[in-house]
Design a protein around this motif. Sequence first.
Motif, PDB file in Angstrom:
ATOM      1  N   LEU A 139       0.687  -1.117  -0.156  1.00  0.00           N
ATOM      2  CA  LEU A 139      -0.031  -0.104  -0.123  1.00  0.00           C
ATOM      3  C   LEU A 139       0.758   1.225   0.168  1.00  0.00           C
ATOM      4  N   ILE A 140       1.919   1.359   0.886  1.00  0.00           N
ATOM      5  CA  ILE A 140       2.317   2.731   1.257  1.00  0.00           C
ATOM      6  C   ILE A 140       3.886   2.754   1.081  1.00  0.00           C
ATOM      7  N   GLU A 141       4.674   1.797   1.252  1.00  0.00           N
ATOM      8  CA  GLU A 141       6.072   1.878   1.664  1.00  0.00           C
ATOM      9  C   GLU A 141       6.642   2.250   0.366  1.00  0.00           C
ATOM     10  N   PHE A 159      -2.967  -2.824  -8.045  1.00  0.00           N
ATOM     11  CA  PHE A 159      -3.515  -3.627  -6.904  1.00  0.00           C
ATOM     12  C   PHE A 159      -5.012  -2.613  -6.471  1.00  0.00           C
ATOM     13  N   ARG A 160      -5.027  -1.289  -6.485  1.00  0.00           N
ATOM     14  CA  ARG A 160      -6.076  -0.557  -6.044  1.00  0.00           C
ATOM     15  C   ARG A 160      -6.865  -0.574  -7.058  1.00  0.00           C
ATOM     16  N   THR A 202     -17.034   6.296  -6.293  1.00  0.00           N
ATOM     17  CA  THR A 202     -17.455   5.861  -4.703  1.00  0.00           C
ATOM     18  C   THR A 202     -16.515   4.687  -4.176  1.00  0.00           C
ATOM     19  N   ALA A 203     -16.232   3.720  -5.520  1.00  0.00           N
ATOM     20  CA  ALA A 203     -15.463   2.481  -5.077  1.00  0.00           C
ATOM     21  C   ALA A 203     -13.994   3.230  -4.800  1.00  0.00           C
ATOM     22  N   ALA A 204     -13.600   4.060  -5.622  1.00  0.00           N
ATOM     23  CA  ALA A 204     -12.033   4.336  -5.507  1.00  0.00           C
ATOM     24  C   ALA A 204     -11.791   5.192  -4.404  1.00  0.00           C
ATOM     25  N   ALA A 205     -13.123   6.080  -4.112  1.00  0.00           N
ATOM     26  CA  ALA A 205     -12.824   6.826  -2.724  1.00  0.00           C
ATOM     27  C   ALA A 205     -12.733   5.834  -1.430  1.00  0.00           C
ATOM     28  N   LEU A 206     -13.612   4.882  -1.375  1.00  0.00           N
ATOM     29  CA  LEU A 206     -13.740   4.021  -0.500  1.00  0.00           C
ATOM     30  C   LEU A 206     -12.263   3.162  -0.281  1.00  0.00           C
ATOM     31  N   VAL A 207     -11.773   2.761  -1.292  1.00  0.00           N
ATOM     32  CA  VAL A 207     -10.442   2.149  -1.362  1.00  0.00           C
ATOM     33  C   VAL A 207      -9.271   2.937  -0.827  1.00  0.00           C
TER      34      VAL A 207
END
Length: 201
Positions: free
Chosen positions: A114-116, A129-130, A158-163
């Motif tokens: 996700l963020i590393e 992945f997203r 909406t889905a992109a915002a929730l992810v």
Amino acid sequence: MPYRRTPKVQERLDAQRETIVAAATRQLAEHGYSGCSVAAVAERAGVAVGSVYRHFPTKADLVVHVFRQVVTREVEAVRAASAEAGEPAERVLAAVETFAQRALKAPKQAYALLIEPVDALIDVERLEFRRAYTEVIAEHVAAGVRDGVLPPQDGRLTAAALVGAAAEVLIGPLTSGNAGDVAELRTFILRALGGSDARHA
């Protein structure tokens, strides 16, 4: 004449590649991207560093391969969990909650996914992945709108915002181990979908 590998040689190389990938997958899960060096993977796989490079020219190439396998497995788990839920809103909840729960069980791996900070080549896989998670959730949002149980909205947006929100909320728990904020995701998701907290709680 060009050299041709015999079936037995190719079989040994394929087995070695699988061993390397398995070692890299475990290394990533336990130590994250920064700890997934070629030397560490080679030692874990019981092979020479040069053997790793024979199959994967760079660390990024190796981790991309691992990312693709892990993401496929994780997305399928989310898809299966959401398919078992009832109403579309509950399916979206199941998708996000499964995503969060599995991330917290393997925090180093999730942090890497996700963020590393990673190489650009892996950042491309991170976007895929997203997108994969977004598609799962977008299907359920669209179904809810179509069935009239969710207010009109762009399912993919909406889905992109929730992810994105789920990933942001997970940053703290993945680095500190405190999962308190994750519990609040349920209420946030229902409100974002336009559902009633009471009706869907």
